[in-house]
Design a protein around this motif. Structure first.
Motif, short mmCIF file in Angstrom:
data_model
loop_
_atom_site.label_atom_id
_atom_site.label_comp_id
_atom_site.label_asym_id
_atom_site.label_seq_id
_atom_site.Cartn_x
_atom_site.Cartn_y
_atom_site.Cartn_z
N VAL A 49 33.07 7.10 -21.82
CA VAL A 49 33.34 7.62 -23.13
C VAL A 49 34.20 7.10 -24.24
O VAL A 49 33.41 7.70 -25.82
CB VAL A 49 34.46 8.82 -22.65
CG1 VAL A 49 34.56 9.68 -24.01
CG2 VAL A 49 33.82 9.23 -21.94
N VAL A 50 34.85 6.11 -24.09
CA VAL A 50 35.41 5.19 -24.79
C VAL A 50 34.67 4.43 -25.97
O VAL A 50 34.38 4.07 -27.25
CB VAL A 50 36.35 4.28 -24.37
CG1 VAL A 50 37.16 3.12 -25.37
CG2 VAL A 50 38.27 5.42 -24.21
N ASN A 51 33.84 4.10 -24.75
CA ASN A 51 32.72 3.38 -25.89
C ASN A 51 31.56 4.15 -26.49
O ASN A 51 30.71 3.50 -27.67
CB ASN A 51 31.75 2.61 -24.36
CG ASN A 51 30.92 1.88 -25.14
OD1 ASN A 51 31.00 1.31 -25.67
ND2 ASN A 51 29.27 1.72 -24.19
N VAL A 52 31.28 4.84 -26.00
CA VAL A 52 30.84 6.31 -26.91
C VAL A 52 31.69 6.75 -27.92
O VAL A 52 30.66 6.43 -29.37
CB VAL A 52 30.04 7.56 -25.83
CG1 VAL A 52 29.66 8.60 -26.75
CG2 VAL A 52 30.05 7.71 -24.96
N MET A 53 32.37 6.90 -27.71
CA MET A 53 33.57 7.22 -29.23
C MET A 53 33.12 6.30 -29.92
O MET A 53 33.86 6.30 -31.64
CB MET A 53 34.74 7.21 -29.19
CG MET A 53 35.28 9.11 -27.65
SD MET A 53 34.81 10.41 -29.01
CE MET A 53 32.96 10.38 -28.52
N GLY A 54 33.47 4.68 -29.87
CA GLY A 54 33.31 4.20 -30.63
C GLY A 54 32.34 3.65 -31.46
O GLY A 54 31.69 2.77 -32.15
N SER A 55 30.37 3.81 -31.27
CA SER A 55 29.37 4.39 -31.55
C SER A 55 29.61 5.74 -32.29
O SER A 55 27.46 5.63 -31.85
CB SER A 55 28.43 3.61 -29.84
OG SER A 55 29.48 3.04 -29.68
N VAL A 56 30.28 6.01 -32.44
CA VAL A 56 29.70 7.78 -32.99
C VAL A 56 28.40 8.09 -34.22
O VAL A 56 27.88 8.92 -34.61
CB VAL A 56 30.70 8.22 -33.50
CG1 VAL A 56 31.72 9.24 -32.40
CG2 VAL A 56 32.17 7.77 -34.57
N GLY A 57 28.36 6.59 -34.53
CA GLY A 57 27.01 6.60 -36.32
C GLY A 57 25.64 6.33 -35.46
O GLY A 57 25.24 6.85 -36.28
N GLN A 58 25.88 6.46 -34.40
CA GLN A 58 24.79 5.98 -33.18
C GLN A 58 23.29 7.14 -33.84
O GLN A 58 24.30 8.63 -33.79
CB GLN A 58 24.39 5.14 -32.16
CG GLN A 58 25.30 3.99 -32.21
CD GLN A 58 24.65 3.34 -32.77
OE1 GLN A 58 23.47 3.40 -32.76
NE2 GLN A 58 25.12 1.81 -33.08
N PRO A 59 22.78 6.96 -33.38
CA PRO A 59 21.84 8.40 -33.17
C PRO A 59 21.48 9.36 -32.07
O PRO A 59 22.32 8.32 -30.95
CB PRO A 59 19.78 7.95 -33.27
CG PRO A 59 20.51 6.13 -33.94
CD PRO A 59 21.47 6.00 -33.44
N PRO A 60 21.83 10.45 -31.62
CA PRO A 60 21.44 11.12 -31.08
C PRO A 60 20.77 10.27 -29.47
O PRO A 60 21.43 10.96 -28.04
CB PRO A 60 21.14 12.23 -31.13
CG PRO A 60 21.15 12.47 -32.82
CD PRO A 60 20.92 11.37 -33.06
N ALA A 61 19.83 9.87 -29.46
CA ALA A 61 19.49 9.39 -28.26
C ALA A 61 19.69 8.40 -27.73
O ALA A 61 20.11 8.84 -26.34
CB ALA A 61 17.69 8.85 -28.20
N VAL A 62 20.38 7.58 -28.96
CA VAL A 62 21.69 6.51 -27.96
C VAL A 62 22.67 6.86 -27.20
O VAL A 62 22.82 6.50 -26.54
CB VAL A 62 21.64 5.20 -29.62
CG1 VAL A 62 22.54 4.32 -28.71
CG2 VAL A 62 20.48 4.93 -29.64
N LEU A 63 23.20 7.68 -28.60
CA LEU A 63 25.01 8.77 -27.69
C LEU A 63 24.58 9.21 -26.98
O LEU A 63 25.34 9.14 -25.60
CB LEU A 63 25.12 9.44 -28.68
CG LEU A 63 25.69 8.44 -30.17
CD1 LEU A 63 26.33 9.96 -30.75
CD2 LEU A 63 26.83 7.86 -29.80
#
Length: 284
Positions: A183-197
């Motif tokens: 989840v921490v990794n996801v929070m650091g990548s909030v600018g990525q497209p929805p499919a990637v997230l």
């Protein structure tokens, strides 16, 4: 054998049912697997000393061989006890001195290889026979000593199931650790497209899934099987204890072994007729 069957059922019920409506590739997150395995090994190593570590690694392979505590094994045990006590009754206690000191070359003990394979039980039996031959202890004193030794052996053999149970309890928490890291990794990548997230969030949840599945589906069954095996093994010592004490109290060998037979679980306990027939066959 039942452990493997159980594992197959668990995998079929979890991963198999998921594959019907989902992609198995979504569960393939190598880093999450690596993290869970690493945390599990680290927790196992860090929580135990060398003695406990060796005891656990030695105990686990025995689960895949099936329980050695069968009716046939107990018939051999009772037959061995009967032969030893019959020799004592006929020729005196000193007649078994060589058998007790060197059971590996004893004509009585070597007839029972299934019992000789249980070296702790053989040591327990020969130690108390030796005390009966050379000491002046009464039945009450020997019973107290036997109880203390059985208790000590019971504590030692419970090390492995206790460790596996504690490790199983820790694995869901390790799964949460891996999920939080994801989840921490996801929070650091909030600018990525929805499919990637979405893929990243799914990977984080795989950590929780793995922790719970490995804990309750794989590690806890090992702990449970080890616990059952320990309890079954304790009956062997209790059987020897009761037979020897009955003999010390003056009972004939055929009656003394009946005391030991009564201590066994009903699923492995030979009937009175089976034991009597087995003893007669050995005598004949």
């Amino acid at each position: 054998m039942f452990l493997i069957i159980g594992y197959l059922i668990i995998l079929a019920a979890s991963v198999g049912t998921y594959s019907v409506h989902g992609s198995l590739m979504a569960l393939w997150m190598p880093m999450e697997y690596l993290a869970i395995v690493g945390l599990m090994i680290g927790g196992f190593v860090g929580s135990n000393g060398p003695k406990a570590f060796r005891a656990t690694l030695k105990a686990i392979p025995g689960l895949f061989k099936g329980s050695p505590y069968t009716k046939a094994m107990y018939l051999d045990l009772l037959g061995l006890l009967y032969e030893v006590l019959a020799k004592v009754r006929k020729e005196g206690l000193m007649s078994i001195e060589n058998d007790v000191d060197n059971p590996e070359s004893s004509p009585i003990f070597t007839k029972y290889p299934t019992i000789m394979a249980h070296h702790h039980a053989v040591e327990f039996l020969t130690d108390y026979l030796r005390m009966m031959v050379g000491g002046n202890l009464n039945a009450f004193e020997i019973e107290g000593l036997m109880d203390k030794e059985i208790e000590t052996h019971h504590q030692e053999t419970h090390i492995a199931p206790h460790i596996m149970a504690k490790l199983g309890d820790a694995l869901p928490a390790f799964g949460i650790v891996v999920a939080v890291m994801g989840v921490v990794n996801v929070m650091g990548s909030v600018g990525q497209p929805p499919a990637v997230l979405g893929k990243m969030i799914g990977g984080a949840l795989v950590g929780t899934f793995l922790g719970i599945l490995i804990s309750y589906g794989f590690v806890q069954p090992i702990a449970s099987q080890l616990e059952q095996q320990v309890e079954e093994g304790g009956k062997m010592f209790e059987c020897i204890k009761l037979v020897l004490l009955a003999s010390m109290n003056g009972y004939a060998p055929q009656v003394a072994v009946e005391f030991g037979r009564k201590a066994l679980y009903s699923s492995e306990r030979p009937t009175f007729a089976e034991l009597e027939q087995d003893i007669k066959a050995r005598k004949g």
